[in-house]
Design a protein around this motif. Structure first.
Motif, PDB file in Angstrom:
ATOM      1  N   ILE A 127       0.835  -1.198   0.000  1.00 15.76           N
ATOM      2  CA  ILE A 127       0.000   0.000   0.000  1.00 15.76           C
ATOM      3  C   ILE A 127       0.873   1.254   0.000  1.00 15.76           C
ATOM      4  O   ILE A 127       0.551   2.242  -0.663  1.00 15.76           O
ATOM      5  N   ALA A 128       1.977   1.211   0.705  1.00 20.45           N
ATOM      6  CA  ALA A 128       2.914   2.341   0.676  1.00 20.45           C
ATOM      7  C   ALA A 128       3.421   2.567  -0.744  1.00 20.45           C
ATOM      8  O   ALA A 128       3.525   3.709  -1.213  1.00 20.45           O
ATOM      9  N   ASP A 129       3.708   1.479  -1.447  1.00 23.68           N
ATOM     10  CA  ASP A 129       4.167   1.583  -2.838  1.00 23.68           C
ATOM     11  C   ASP A 129       3.064   2.128  -3.738  1.00 23.68           C
ATOM     12  O   ASP A 129       3.312   2.946  -4.630  1.00 23.68           O
ATOM     13  N   TYR A 130       1.843   1.636  -3.527  1.00 26.98           N
ATOM     14  CA  TYR A 130       0.722   2.062  -4.368  1.00 26.98           C
ATOM     15  C   TYR A 130       0.484   3.570  -4.247  1.00 26.98           C
ATOM     16  O   TYR A 130       0.216   4.251  -5.240  1.00 26.98           O
ATOM     17  N   PHE A 131       0.601   4.098  -3.029  1.00 28.27           N
ATOM     18  CA  PHE A 131       0.412   5.532  -2.820  1.00 28.27           C
ATOM     19  C   PHE A 131       1.717   6.315  -2.972  1.00 28.27           C
ATOM     20  O   PHE A 131       1.719   7.538  -2.889  1.00 28.27           O
ATOM     21  N   ASN A 132       2.813   5.577  -3.175  1.00 30.10           N
ATOM     22  CA  ASN A 132       4.137   6.199  -3.268  1.00 30.10           C
ATOM     23  C   ASN A 132       4.453   6.997  -1.999  1.00 30.10           C
ATOM     24  O   ASN A 132       5.059   8.074  -2.049  1.00 30.10           O
ATOM     25  N   ALA A 133       4.016   6.442  -0.873  1.00 29.02           N
ATOM     26  CA  ALA A 133       4.298   7.065   0.426  1.00 29.02           C
ATOM     27  C   ALA A 133       5.776   6.904   0.735  1.00 29.02           C
ATOM     28  O   ALA A 133       6.347   5.831   0.555  1.00 29.02           O
ATOM     29  N   ARG A 134       6.400   7.965   1.207  1.00 25.45           N
ATOM     30  CA  ARG A 134       7.840   7.954   1.464  1.00 25.45           C
ATOM     31  C   ARG A 134       8.201   8.201   2.925  1.00 25.45           C
ATOM     32  O   ARG A 134       9.249   7.751   3.387  1.00 25.45           O
ATOM     33  N   ARG A 135       7.346   8.932   3.643  1.00 25.64           N
ATOM     34  CA  ARG A 135       7.742   9.348   4.986  1.00 25.64           C
ATOM     35  C   ARG A 135       6.637   9.117   6.015  1.00 25.64           C
ATOM     36  O   ARG A 135       5.484   8.905   5.665  1.00 25.64           O
ATOM     37  N   THR A 136       7.043   9.176   7.272  1.00 27.57           N
ATOM     38  CA  THR A 136       6.083   9.119   8.374  1.00 27.57           C
ATOM     39  C   THR A 136       6.272  10.356   9.241  1.00 27.57           C
ATOM     40  O   THR A 136       7.409  10.689   9.583  1.00 27.57           O
ATOM     41  N   PRO A 137       5.191  11.099   9.548  1.00 31.26           N
ATOM     42  CA  PRO A 137       3.817  10.826   9.113  1.00 31.26           C
ATOM     43  C   PRO A 137       3.486  11.529   7.792  1.00 31.26           C
ATOM     44  O   PRO A 137       3.657  12.740   7.670  1.00 31.26           O
ATOM     45  N   GLU A 138       3.053  10.767   6.809  1.00 30.63           N
ATOM     46  CA  GLU A 138       2.572  11.318   5.538  1.00 30.63           C
ATOM     47  C   GLU A 138       1.107  10.931   5.409  1.00 30.63           C
ATOM     48  O   GLU A 138       0.734   9.803   5.754  1.00 30.63           O
ATOM     49  N   VAL A 139       0.273  11.842   4.940  1.00 25.28           N
ATOM     50  CA  VAL A 139      -1.162  11.582   4.891  1.00 25.28           C
ATOM     51  C   VAL A 139      -1.692  11.622   3.459  1.00 25.28           C
ATOM     52  O   VAL A 139      -1.169  12.334   2.606  1.00 25.28           O
ATOM     53  N   PHE A 140      -2.764  10.833   3.245  1.00 26.44           N
ATOM     54  CA  PHE A 140      -3.444  10.762   1.953  1.00 26.44           C
ATOM     55  C   PHE A 140      -4.942  10.830   2.223  1.00 26.44           C
ATOM     56  O   PHE A 140      -5.440  10.111   3.099  1.00 26.44           O
ATOM     57  N   VAL A 141      -5.660  11.649   1.465  1.00 25.35           N
ATOM     58  CA  VAL A 141      -7.090  11.850   1.695  1.00 25.35           C
ATOM     59  C   VAL A 141      -7.897  11.399   0.483  1.00 25.35           C
ATOM     60  O   VAL A 141      -7.637  11.821  -0.645  1.00 25.35           O
ATOM     61  N   LEU A 142      -8.901  10.544   0.753  1.00 31.00           N
ATOM     62  CA  LEU A 142      -9.788  10.021  -0.297  1.00 31.00           C
ATOM     63  C   LEU A 142     -11.192  10.528  -0.046  1.00 31.00           C
ATOM     64  O   LEU A 142     -11.664  10.531   1.089  1.00 31.00           O
ATOM     65  N   ASP A 143     -11.883  10.945  -1.113  1.00 29.62           N
ATOM     66  CA  ASP A 143     -13.256  11.426  -0.942  1.00 29.62           C
ATOM     67  C   ASP A 143     -14.250  10.271  -1.038  1.00 29.62           C
ATOM     68  O   ASP A 143     -13.869   9.092  -1.070  1.00 29.62           O
ATOM     69  N   ASN A 144     -15.549  10.588  -1.103  1.00 30.67           N
ATOM     70  CA  ASN A 144     -16.578   9.536  -1.083  1.00 30.67           C
ATOM     71  C   ASN A 144     -16.642   8.727  -2.369  1.00 30.67           C
ATOM     72  O   ASN A 144     -17.336   7.724  -2.443  1.00 30.67           O
ATOM     73  N   GLU A 145     -15.903   9.131  -3.397  1.00 29.31           N
ATOM     74  CA  GLU A 145     -15.835   8.358  -4.636  1.00 29.31           C
ATOM     75  C   GLU A 145     -14.472   7.698  -4.816  1.00 29.31           C
ATOM     76  O   GLU A 145     -14.115   7.266  -5.909  1.00 29.31           O
ATOM     77  N   ASN A 146     -13.723   7.642  -3.722  1.00 31.61           N
ATOM     78  CA  ASN A 146     -12.384   7.030  -3.717  1.00 31.61           C
ATOM     79  C   ASN A 146     -11.370   7.785  -4.567  1.00 31.61           C
ATOM     80  O   ASN A 146     -10.387   7.196  -5.039  1.00 31.61           O
ATOM     81  N   ILE A 147     -11.589   9.064  -4.778  1.00 29.87           N
ATOM     82  CA  ILE A 147     -10.627   9.868  -5.522  1.00 29.87           C
ATOM     83  C   ILE A 147      -9.591  10.420  -4.555  1.00 29.87           C
ATOM     84  O   ILE A 147      -9.934  10.954  -3.496  1.00 29.87           O
ATOM     85  N   LEU A 148      -8.318  10.266  -4.897  1.00 28.89           N
ATOM     86  CA  LEU A 148      -7.249  10.799  -4.065  1.00 28.89           C
ATOM     87  C   LEU A 148      -7.173  12.315  -4.270  1.00 28.89           C
ATOM     88  O   LEU A 148      -6.842  12.787  -5.361  1.00 28.89           O
ATOM     89  N   LEU A 149      -7.492  13.072  -3.225  1.00 28.19           N
ATOM     90  CA  LEU A 149      -7.581  14.527  -3.341  1.00 28.19           C
ATOM     91  C   LEU A 149      -6.449  15.285  -2.648  1.00 28.19           C
ATOM     92  O   LEU A 149      -6.257  16.473  -2.896  1.00 28.19           O
TER      93      LEU A 149
END
Length: 205
Positions: A127-149
């Motif tokens: 999942i970190a790879d899928y979101f290309n997350a690199r650091r902690t704490p890093e945040v990702f926000v998804l809306d009600n249609e699963n769009i990464l905003l």
């Protein structure tokens, strides 16, 4: 002889780039739809994004680490964020993707900091790879249609923040308003996620 050498080199290069292309990791970018996925939580319960989205309008993913001083400094802010938005159809999920972290260690960390939101385990960094997350704490926000905003930092400082990044985005989403492009991505600060090496070509630390 020279032609044979060049031919051999060309075959090697073609094979190399074919393998590299096959091993390219799928990822999601801002304004794209996030695929459904599931992870086990600290109680060995499977948590799927699809199920979570049926319960909440907005999902915040927070990548955490048990031995990151920057995460420690953000604990109070993360807990306050959870309390402030839990009645507003916002779900926070903590994700641990560091390869060296053990389940007991993560459980103790959660108990110590009194996290009331689900803590998910991502031992292979999928999942970190899928979101290309690199650091902690890093945040990702998804809306009600699963769009990464939104992706990036919670605010502008690990010590005394002067500007909030995450909260204004959440408020705009909940109000049904458009997020300005310049607010959709910020630079996350913190500790790097220590990844599992998936292939010899993978040079991720």
């Amino acid at each position: 002889m020279q032609k044979l050498f060049i031919h051999t080199i060309l075959i090697f290069l073609c094979s190399f780039y074919t393998v590299a292309a096959e091993q390219k990791i799928e990822s999601v970018s801002i304004d794209e739809k996030v695929k459904d996925w599931s992870l086990k939580d600290t109680e060995n319960k499977s948590r799927s994004l699809k199920k979570l989205k049926e319960e909440k309008k907005v999902v915040i993913l927070v990548f955490l680490a048990t031995k990151c001083p920057v995460v420690d400094e953000y604990v109070e802010r993360i807990n306050t964020l959870f309390k402030d938005y839990k009645e507003k159809d916002v779900q926070i999920l903590g994700i641990h993707s560091n390869k060296h972290e053990k389940l007991d260690e993560i459980k103790q960390y959660r108990k110590k900091h009194k996290f009331e939101f689900p803590i998910l385990l991502d031992p292979n960094n999928n999942i970190a790879d899928y979101f290309n997350a690199r650091r902690t704490p890093e945040v990702f926000v998804l809306d009600n249609e699963n769009i990464l905003l939104y992706r990036g930092a919670i605010d502008d400082s690990r010590e005394k923040p002067k500007k909030q990044y995450l909260r204004p985005v959440l408020d705009l989403i909940l109000e049904g308003k458009v997020i300005p492009e310049k607010q959709k991505k910020t630079r996350a600060i913190g500790c790097t996620i220590k990844r599992v090496r998936k292939a010899e070509l993978d040079r991720t630390p």
